[in-house]
Scaffold this active site. Structure first.
Site, PDB file in Angstrom:
ATOM      1  N   HIS A 277      34.610  51.822  47.025  1.00 31.41           N
ATOM      2  CA  HIS A 277      34.990  51.438  45.656  1.00 31.41           C
ATOM      3  C   HIS A 277      35.076  52.681  44.763  1.00 31.41           C
ATOM      4  O   HIS A 277      35.997  52.822  43.973  1.00 31.41           O
ATOM      5  CB  HIS A 277      33.924  50.522  45.027  1.00 31.41           C
ATOM      6  CG  HIS A 277      33.768  49.175  45.662  1.00 31.41           C
ATOM      7  ND1 HIS A 277      32.571  48.699  46.114  1.00 31.41           N
ATOM      8  CD2 HIS A 277      34.668  48.179  45.900  1.00 31.41           C
ATOM      9  CE1 HIS A 277      32.717  47.480  46.587  1.00 31.41           C
ATOM     10  NE2 HIS A 277      33.985  47.132  46.492  1.00 31.41           N
TER      11      HIS A 277
ATOM     12  N   LYS B 265      31.034  32.720  45.947  1.00 28.14           N
ATOM     13  CA  LYS B 265      29.904  33.309  46.669  1.00 28.14           C
ATOM     14  C   LYS B 265      28.784  33.721  45.716  1.00 28.14           C
ATOM     15  O   LYS B 265      29.030  34.274  44.652  1.00 28.14           O
ATOM     16  CB  LYS B 265      30.357  34.503  47.526  1.00 28.14           C
ATOM     17  CG  LYS B 265      31.543  35.285  46.976  1.00 28.14           C
ATOM     18  CD  LYS B 265      31.943  36.402  47.928  1.00 28.14           C
ATOM     19  CE  LYS B 265      33.161  37.137  47.367  1.00 28.14           C
ATOM     20  NZ  LYS B 265      33.552  38.317  48.020  1.00 28.14           N
TER      21      LYS B 265
ATOM     22  N   ARG C  52      41.919  48.256  52.804  1.00 30.23           N
ATOM     23  CA  ARG C  52      41.265  48.999  53.876  1.00 30.23           C
ATOM     24  C   ARG C  52      42.032  48.936  55.175  1.00 30.23           C
ATOM     25  O   ARG C  52      42.314  49.945  55.794  1.00 30.23           O
ATOM     26  CB  ARG C  52      39.849  48.461  54.119  1.00 30.23           C
ATOM     27  CG  ARG C  52      38.866  48.914  53.065  1.00 30.23           C
ATOM     28  CD  ARG C  52      37.634  48.085  53.086  1.00 30.23           C
ATOM     29  NE  ARG C  52      37.923  46.759  52.556  1.00 30.23           N
ATOM     30  CZ  ARG C  52      37.007  45.871  52.251  1.00 30.23           C
ATOM     31  NH1 ARG C  52      35.747  46.136  52.460  1.00 30.23           N
ATOM     32  NH2 ARG C  52      37.338  44.701  51.742  1.00 30.23           N
TER      33      ARG C  52
HETATM   34  P1  ADP Z   1      36.429  41.073  46.080  1.00 31.89           P
HETATM   35  O1  ADP Z   1      35.351  40.079  46.345  1.00 31.89           O
HETATM   36  O2  ADP Z   1      37.249  40.798  44.864  1.00 31.89           O
HETATM   37  O3  ADP Z   1      37.289  41.435  47.284  1.00 31.89           O
HETATM   38  P2  ADP Z   1      35.108  43.622  46.443  1.00 31.89           P
HETATM   39  O4  ADP Z   1      34.050  44.228  45.599  1.00 31.89           O
HETATM   40  O5  ADP Z   1      34.732  43.294  47.862  1.00 31.89           O
HETATM   41  O6  ADP Z   1      35.621  42.367  45.651  1.00 31.89           O
HETATM   42  O7  ADP Z   1      36.375  44.548  46.469  1.00 31.89           O
HETATM   43  C1  ADP Z   1      37.101  44.883  45.311  1.00 31.89           C
HETATM   44  C2  ADP Z   1      38.339  45.658  45.718  1.00 31.89           C
HETATM   45  O8  ADP Z   1      37.944  46.910  46.293  1.00 31.89           O
HETATM   46  C3  ADP Z   1      39.203  44.964  46.785  1.00 31.89           C
HETATM   47  O9  ADP Z   1      40.558  45.217  46.529  1.00 31.89           O
HETATM   48  C4  ADP Z   1      38.779  45.623  48.075  1.00 31.89           C
HETATM   49  O10 ADP Z   1      39.810  45.589  49.043  1.00 31.89           O
HETATM   50  C5  ADP Z   1      38.508  47.052  47.591  1.00 31.89           C
HETATM   51  N1  ADP Z   1      37.584  47.756  48.474  1.00 31.89           N
HETATM   52  C6  ADP Z   1      36.396  47.326  48.944  1.00 31.89           C
HETATM   53  N2  ADP Z   1      35.839  48.231  49.784  1.00 31.89           N
HETATM   54  C7  ADP Z   1      36.721  49.263  49.847  1.00 31.89           C
HETATM   55  C8  ADP Z   1      36.757  50.501  50.575  1.00 31.89           C
HETATM   56  N3  ADP Z   1      35.792  50.832  51.424  1.00 31.89           N
HETATM   57  N4  ADP Z   1      37.805  51.321  50.390  1.00 31.89           N
HETATM   58  C9  ADP Z   1      38.808  50.952  49.552  1.00 31.89           C
HETATM   59  N5  ADP Z   1      38.850  49.796  48.854  1.00 31.89           N
HETATM   60  C10 ADP Z   1      37.831  48.960  49.001  1.00 31.89           C
END
Ligand code: ADP
Length: 157
Positions: A16, A40, A89
């Site tokens: 992130h 969730k 990803r």
């Molecule tokens: P959500 O529940 O909305 O998917 P997340 O916090 O899991 O929320 O992810 C927010 C965004 O960040 C999403 O677009 C996700 O694909 C992206 N993201 C999560 N982990 C990574 C990573 N390791 N590298 C790049 N982008 C990421």
């Protein structure tokens, strides 16, 4: 360009953070919004997540952290954002992200979704992997910043 980066960030990972750093270079302002209306249940409260993100982004002058609810598009309009940022990803993210982006496009075609590809070294990283490692007392240094690792170990103590 004012960007909104929505997500759960439960908790924030280096993946992130990399997206935030890159978006902050591209955009005038990046507003990170922790969306609290997910089905969730969170591991951390929205306030705890916000605090961790604040600690990781304190040196970035054009980044703000909000807690939001409702539709992401409505939140974007509320804060005058014209672009949504999402990270991709792997091919496994594609279908979900496409569905979200297309839905948002149908709701408001003036707000574009901008996708940033994950750095290869972070492409396997997720908040849930970090939680599994923390639960089992593994090394988190590759996954999350130190302040987040501390909170994770504390949570699963
Ligand atoms: P959500 O529940 O909305 O998917 P997340 O916090 O899991 O929320 O992810 C927010 C965004 O960040 C999403 O677009 C996700 O694909 C992206 N993201 C999560 N982990 C990574 C990573 N390791 N590298 C790049 N982008 C990421």
């Amino acid at each position: 360009m004012i960007a909104l980066y929505p997500g759960s960030f439960d908790p924030i990972t280096y993946g992130h953070l990399d997206i935030i750093l890159r978006a902050a270079k591209l955009c005038e302002k990046v507003i990170i919004v922790i969306m609290s209306n997910d089905e969730k249940d969170g591991t951390f409260s929205c306030e705890e997540r916000k605090k961790m993100i604040e600690q990781c982004t304190s040196t970035l002058e054009n980044v703000e952290i909000h807690i939001g609810s409702g539709l992401t598009i409505d939140y974007a309009l509320k804060v005058n954002a014209n672009v949504l940022i999402r990270g991709v990803r792997a091919v496994t993210d594609y279908e979900y992200e496409m569905q979200l982006a297309t839905t948002n496009m149908a709701l408001n075609s003036d707000i574009e979704t901008l996708f940033l590809m994950a750095k290869p070294e972070y492409s396997f990283l997720s908040s849930s992997t970090a939680k599994t490692i923390a639960k089992n007392g593994g090394d988190l240094s590759y996954f999350v910043p130190d302040n987040v690792a501390k909170e994770l170990y504390q949570k699963y103590k």
